[in-house]
Design an enzyme around this catalytic site. Structure first.
Site, PDB file in Angstrom:
ATOM      1  N   ASN A 276       0.869  -1.179   0.000  1.00 33.03           N
ATOM      2  CA  ASN A 276       0.000   0.000   0.000  1.00 33.03           C
ATOM      3  C   ASN A 276       0.904   1.226   0.000  1.00 33.03           C
ATOM      4  O   ASN A 276       1.536   1.526   1.014  1.00 33.03           O
ATOM      5  CB  ASN A 276      -0.881  -0.043   1.259  1.00 33.03           C
ATOM      6  CG  ASN A 276      -1.719   1.208   1.408  1.00 33.03           C
ATOM      7  OD1 ASN A 276      -1.785   2.043   0.515  1.00 33.03           O
ATOM      8  ND2 ASN A 276      -2.381   1.330   2.560  1.00 33.03           N
TER       9      ASN A 276
ATOM     10  N   LYS B  49      -0.019   4.234  -0.244  1.00 32.36           N
ATOM     11  CA  LYS B  49      -0.662   5.394   0.399  1.00 32.36           C
ATOM     12  C   LYS B  49      -0.470   6.643  -0.478  1.00 32.36           C
ATOM     13  O   LYS B  49      -0.452   6.519  -1.699  1.00 32.36           O
ATOM     14  CB  LYS B  49      -0.128   5.578   1.826  1.00 32.36           C
ATOM     15  CG  LYS B  49      -0.195   4.269   2.624  1.00 32.36           C
ATOM     16  CD  LYS B  49       0.080   4.434   4.087  1.00 32.36           C
ATOM     17  CE  LYS B  49      -0.006   3.077   4.773  1.00 32.36           C
ATOM     18  NZ  LYS B  49       0.165   3.155   6.227  1.00 32.36           N
TER      19      LYS B  49
ATOM     20  N   HIS C  85      -9.289   1.082   5.241  1.00 30.99           N
ATOM     21  CA  HIS C  85      -8.001   1.275   5.921  1.00 30.99           C
ATOM     22  C   HIS C  85      -8.202   2.233   7.099  1.00 30.99           C
ATOM     23  O   HIS C  85      -8.995   3.168   7.013  1.00 30.99           O
ATOM     24  CB  HIS C  85      -6.975   1.846   4.932  1.00 30.99           C
ATOM     25  CG  HIS C  85      -5.578   1.784   5.474  1.00 30.99           C
ATOM     26  ND1 HIS C  85      -5.106   2.703   6.388  1.00 30.99           N
ATOM     27  CD2 HIS C  85      -4.568   0.916   5.253  1.00 30.99           C
ATOM     28  CE1 HIS C  85      -3.856   2.380   6.698  1.00 30.99           C
ATOM     29  NE2 HIS C  85      -3.502   1.303   6.020  1.00 30.99           N
TER      30      HIS C  85
ATOM     31  N   GLU D  54      -6.530   4.583   8.132  1.00 37.17           N
ATOM     32  CA  GLU D  54      -6.282   5.998   7.814  1.00 37.17           C
ATOM     33  C   GLU D  54      -7.517   6.626   7.175  1.00 37.17           C
ATOM     34  O   GLU D  54      -7.791   7.805   7.378  1.00 37.17           O
ATOM     35  CB  GLU D  54      -5.043   6.113   6.910  1.00 37.17           C
ATOM     36  CG  GLU D  54      -3.770   5.862   7.716  1.00 37.17           C
ATOM     37  CD  GLU D  54      -2.613   5.291   6.925  1.00 37.17           C
ATOM     38  OE1 GLU D  54      -2.645   5.305   5.681  1.00 37.17           O
ATOM     39  OE2 GLU D  54      -1.653   4.815   7.572  1.00 37.17           O
TER      40      GLU D  54
ATOM     41  N   GLU E 228      -4.770  -4.967  10.695  1.00 38.93           N
ATOM     42  CA  GLU E 228      -3.767  -3.916  10.868  1.00 38.93           C
ATOM     43  C   GLU E 228      -4.038  -3.158  12.167  1.00 38.93           C
ATOM     44  O   GLU E 228      -4.866  -2.237  12.191  1.00 38.93           O
ATOM     45  CB  GLU E 228      -3.828  -2.925   9.691  1.00 38.93           C
ATOM     46  CG  GLU E 228      -3.551  -3.554   8.344  1.00 38.93           C
ATOM     47  CD  GLU E 228      -3.048  -2.521   7.336  1.00 38.93           C
ATOM     48  OE1 GLU E 228      -2.029  -2.805   6.708  1.00 38.93           O
ATOM     49  OE2 GLU E 228      -3.657  -1.452   7.197  1.00 38.93           O
TER      50      GLU E 228
ATOM     51  N   GLY F  92       3.062   2.253  10.728  1.00 39.88           N
ATOM     52  CA  GLY F  92       4.043   3.328  10.575  1.00 39.88           C
ATOM     53  C   GLY F  92       4.783   3.680  11.857  1.00 39.88           C
ATOM     54  O   GLY F  92       5.459   4.703  11.923  1.00 39.88           O
TER      55      GLY F  92
ATOM     56  N   SER G  25       3.994  -2.143  10.208  1.00 42.39           N
ATOM     57  CA  SER G  25       5.439  -2.193  10.451  1.00 42.39           C
ATOM     58  C   SER G  25       6.090  -3.517  10.069  1.00 42.39           C
ATOM     59  O   SER G  25       7.025  -3.974  10.726  1.00 42.39           O
ATOM     60  CB  SER G  25       5.749  -1.834  11.921  1.00 42.39           C
ATOM     61  OG  SER G  25       5.328  -0.508  12.203  1.00 42.39           O
TER      62      SER G  25
HETATM   63  P1  13P Z   1       3.437   0.346   7.498  1.00 47.07           P
HETATM   64  O1  13P Z   1       3.913  -0.937   6.884  1.00 47.07           O
HETATM   65  O2  13P Z   1       4.134   1.564   6.960  1.00 47.07           O
HETATM   66  O3  13P Z   1       3.391   0.286   8.989  1.00 47.07           O
HETATM   67  O4  13P Z   1       1.893   0.520   7.015  1.00 47.07           O
HETATM   68  C1  13P Z   1       1.021  -0.540   7.144  1.00 47.07           C
HETATM   69  C2  13P Z   1      -0.223  -0.199   6.426  1.00 47.07           C
HETATM   70  O5  13P Z   1      -0.968   0.670   6.836  1.00 47.07           O
HETATM   71  C3  13P Z   1      -0.538  -0.933   5.183  1.00 47.07           C
HETATM   72  O6  13P Z   1      -1.830  -0.692   4.764  1.00 47.07           O
END
Ligand code: 13P
Length: 249
Positions: free
Chosen positions: A9, A11, A93, A95, A163, A169, A209
């Site tokens: 992803n 983003k 997601h 976010e 997740e 992150g 992560s």
């Molecule tokens: P990270 O791997 O940067 O922690 O992000 C995970 C994520 O949100 C994938 O959708």
């Protein structure tokens, strides 16, 4: 019976220059046993799909609207993603749940739209740190799963990504026991609602992560069928060893 899946992803990261990473990834991992999916920003979908055409790598969107067209400024329909070359779309997601106030009912409507366009829905679930510390993780995950997933989910049209919000992150990763607890629970919940065959066919990804350094142990964890990777999917040099770890698991 479940093909492992390494999904990236990107983003809101990347302009045209980052597509070189896609080419490098195809060069490095073109023969991977695992299924590969990269979800770039929507502006890069068509170009990414062109680069990936004829390769083992699939391209996906990061969100879609529940409607097929209409007065929804700034949004994209599932059909538009499909036409741009996507075969899957990430939905719900954390976010988007946080930044755009998305709720699970809305995610379910988007999943139906995705299926209608022939896209696989990668549906994300996860608890906050407060919820985990309050001992509510399985309750939260169970509720999100029940309400984000419409009737009609199959192992072919749906992928579930666990997740934990606090692991995204941050460099923090749940213990392997914590990951196993949630993934075992997800598999059991799917079996209860959709039957054993569907549950056995549905990929459960871990996200948050994931790095080359921790991928192998995560992939060796109960009911983990792959990963949804953010930061470490942006560079082929980071994502390739994660794919190799998945292939070897
Ligand atoms: P990270 O791997 O940067 O922690 O992000 C995970 C994520 O949100 C994938 O959708």
């Amino acid at each position: 019976m479940r093909q492992k899946l390494a999904a990236g992803n990107w983003k809101m990261n990347g302009t045209g220059a980052v597509l070189a990473e896609l080419e490098a990834l195809i060069q490095a991992q073109g023969a991977a046993k695992s299924e590969l999916l990269i979800c770039p920003p929507a502006t890069l979908l068509s170009r990414a799909a062109e680069i990936a055409s004829g390769s083992h790598l699939a391209i996906g969107g990061q969100d879609c609207h529940a409607a097929s067209s209409g007065a929804h400024t700034g949004d994209l329909s599932a059909h538009m993603l499909k036409e741009a070359g996507a075969t899957a779309v990430i939905l719900g997601h954390s976010e988007r749940r946080a930044d755009h106030g998305e709720g699970s009912e809305g995610v379910a409507a988007k999943a139906s739209a995705a299926w209608g366009a022939g896209l696989t829905a990668v549906i994300c679930l996860g608890e906050t740190l407060e919820e985990r510390e309050a001992g509510e993780t399985l309750h939260v995950i169970g509720t999100q799963l029940a309400t984000s997933l419409p009737d009609g989910a199959t192992g072919a049209n749906t992928v579930i990504a666990y997740e934990p919000v606090w692991a995204i992150g941050t460099g923090k990763v749940p213990s392997l026991e914590q990951i196993a607890e949630v993934h075992d629970f997800l598999r059991a919940e799917l079996a209860t609602r959709f039957g054993a065959d569907m549950a056995a066919a549905t990929r459960l990804l871990y996200g948050g992560s994931v790095k080359p350094s921790n991928a192998a142990e995560i992939f060796a964890t109960s009911n983990v069928d792959g990963a949804l990777v953010g930061g470490a999917s942006l560079k082929a040099a980071d994502f390739a060893p994660i794919i190799q770890a998945l292939d070897a698991s």
